[in-house]
Motif scaffolding. Structure first.
Motif, PDB file in Angstrom:
ATOM      1  N   THR A  77     -39.536 -21.203  45.964  1.00 22.03           N
ATOM      2  CA  THR A  77     -40.095 -22.314  46.718  1.00 22.03           C
ATOM      3  C   THR A  77     -41.293 -22.890  46.137  1.00 22.03           C
ATOM      4  N   VAL A  78     -41.344 -24.096  46.259  1.00 11.90           N
ATOM      5  CA  VAL A  78     -42.935 -24.411  45.965  1.00 11.90           C
ATOM      6  C   VAL A  78     -43.869 -23.782  46.498  1.00 11.90           C
ATOM      7  N   GLY A  79     -45.120 -23.220  45.789  1.00  8.42           N
ATOM      8  CA  GLY A  79     -45.949 -22.552  46.518  1.00  8.42           C
ATOM      9  C   GLY A  79     -45.890 -21.038  46.480  1.00  8.42           C
ATOM     10  N   GLU A  95     -51.672 -14.268  38.046  1.00  5.85           N
ATOM     11  CA  GLU A  95     -50.918 -14.909  38.941  1.00  5.85           C
ATOM     12  C   GLU A  95     -50.062 -16.153  38.204  1.00  5.85           C
ATOM     13  N   GLN A  96     -48.777 -16.223  39.042  1.00  6.36           N
ATOM     14  CA  GLN A  96     -48.241 -17.623  38.376  1.00  6.36           C
ATOM     15  C   GLN A  96     -47.619 -18.182  39.994  1.00  6.36           C
ATOM     16  N   GLU A  97     -47.690 -19.327  40.025  1.00  9.34           N
ATOM     17  CA  GLU A  97     -47.303 -20.010  41.193  1.00  9.34           C
ATOM     18  C   GLU A  97     -46.086 -21.201  40.938  1.00  9.34           C
ATOM     19  N   ILE A  98     -45.294 -21.559  41.673  1.00 11.62           N
ATOM     20  CA  ILE A  98     -44.316 -22.439  41.377  1.00 11.62           C
ATOM     21  C   ILE A  98     -44.774 -23.786  41.834  1.00 11.62           C
ATOM     22  N   LYS A  99     -45.092 -24.733  40.978  1.00  8.05           N
ATOM     23  CA  LYS A  99     -45.678 -25.855  41.455  1.00  8.05           C
ATOM     24  C   LYS A  99     -44.451 -27.038  41.514  1.00  8.05           C
ATOM     25  N   LYS A 100     -43.528 -26.939  41.133  1.00  2.00           N
ATOM     26  CA  LYS A 100     -42.432 -28.029  41.314  1.00  2.00           C
ATOM     27  C   LYS A 100     -40.980 -27.357  40.971  1.00  2.00           C
ATOM     28  N   ILE A 101     -40.113 -27.989  41.703  1.00  3.83           N
ATOM     29  CA  ILE A 101     -38.770 -27.603  41.494  1.00  3.83           C
ATOM     30  C   ILE A 101     -37.813 -28.495  41.598  1.00  3.83           C
ATOM     31  N   THR A 102     -37.201 -28.912  40.437  1.00  6.09           N
ATOM     32  CA  THR A 102     -35.896 -30.070  40.317  1.00  6.09           C
ATOM     33  C   THR A 102     -34.780 -29.174  40.413  1.00  6.09           C
ATOM     34  N   PHE A 109     -44.042 -23.978  36.510  1.00  5.73           N
ATOM     35  CA  PHE A 109     -44.954 -22.925  37.050  1.00  5.73           C
ATOM     36  C   PHE A 109     -46.318 -23.028  36.494  1.00  5.73           C
ATOM     37  N   GLU A 110     -47.288 -22.603  37.293  1.00 11.78           N
ATOM     38  CA  GLU A 110     -48.859 -22.622  36.765  1.00 11.78           C
ATOM     39  C   GLU A 110     -49.155 -21.051  36.609  1.00 11.78           C
ATOM     40  N   LEU A 111     -49.565 -20.716  35.380  1.00  6.76           N
ATOM     41  CA  LEU A 111     -49.970 -19.480  35.043  1.00  6.76           C
ATOM     42  C   LEU A 111     -51.558 -19.219  35.183  1.00  6.76           C
ATOM     43  N   ARG A 112     -52.086 -18.544  35.855  1.00  7.91           N
ATOM     44  CA  ARG A 112     -53.497 -18.295  35.884  1.00  7.91           C
ATOM     45  C   ARG A 112     -54.053 -17.014  35.512  1.00  7.91           C
TER      46      ARG A 112
END
Length: 179
Positions: A77-79, A95-102, A109-112
Motif C-alpha cells: 500500500t502507498v506509504g 529505506e524505500q517507500e511506496i509512493k504510488k500504485i496503479t 517507490f522512492e529510494l532514500r
C-alpha cells in the motif's frame, strides 16, 4: 619557487576546466531493464507490489543476509516503508517507500539512501500483459547527481552498473515465479 607556482597554476586551471565541464554535463540518468515471466499479469503484479518480496529476488537485498530490516505500514500500500541497515559499505543504510500504485500496472517507490552517501532517487516496476499467460515486467531507476559530482557520469557507466543489478533481480524474479 617558480616551479611550485607553475604546478599550482596548472592544478587551478585543471580544476576550473573540470568545473566548467561539469556545468555542461547532464545531471540525470535513467536505467530500465525488462523480462517476460510466464505467469498472468495480475499474479505477477500482486507479487512485485509487496516490497518484502524483494528479499527473494533483488540483488541488493541479497548482498548482506545479516542486514537489519524494518518495516512500517502495510506492505503493498502507498506509504509502506522498507528500511535496511548493514555494516557492509556497499549495502549501507536506507529505506524505500511506496509512493504510488496503479493497480495491476505500476508501482512507484522512492529510494532514500543514508549511508555511505545521501541521495533520494525514484524507482518503479511496470507490468503489462505479453499474452494471457505471460507478463512483461520492467524495473527502472531514475537518478541524479548534483553539480559538480555529476562529472562522475562521464566516467562511470551507471547504465551497466545499475542495469546489471536490475537484470539479475528480474532473472531471479522470473525463476521464483515460474517454479
Amino acid at each position: 619557487m617558480k616551479v611550485l607556482k607553475k604546478i599550482l597554476l596548472v592544478i587551478v586551471v585543471l580544476v576550473v576546466i573540470l568545473l566548467i565541464v561539469a556545468a555542461f554535463t547532464k545531471k540525470r540518468y535513467a536505467v530500465e531493464r525488462e523480462i517476460v515471466i510466464n505467469k498472468p499479469k495480475q499474479e505477477v503484479f500482486d507479487y512485485v507490489k509487496l516490497l518484502k518480496n524483494q528479499d527473494n529476488y533483488s540483488k541488493w537485498a541479497m548482498m548482506d543476509p545479516a542486514m537489519k530490516k524494518t518495516y512500517t505500514g502495510t506492505d503493498g500500500t502507498v506509504g509502506f516503508i522498507s528500511a535496511w541497515e548493514s555494516d557492509k559499505k556497499d549495502v549501507g543504510k536506507g529505506e524505500q517507500e511506496i509512493k504510488k500504485i496503479t493497480e495491476g500496472e505500476r508501482l512507484d517507490f522512492e529510494l532514500r539512501f543514508i549511508k555511505p552517501f545521501e541521495a533520494t532517487e525514484h524507482a518503479y516496476m511496470l507490468t503489462e500483459a505479453a499474452s494471457p499467460a505471460s507478463t512483461k515486467v520492467k524495473w527502472g531507476f531514475d537518478g541524479h547527481m548534483n553539480y559538480p559530482m555529476n562529472l562522475m557520469l562521464l566516467c562511470m557507466d551507471f547504465e551497466k552498473m545499475i542495469g546489471d543489478d536490475l537484470q539479475t533481480g528480474l532473472n531471479n524474479l522470473k525463476t521464483n515465479l515460474e517454479k
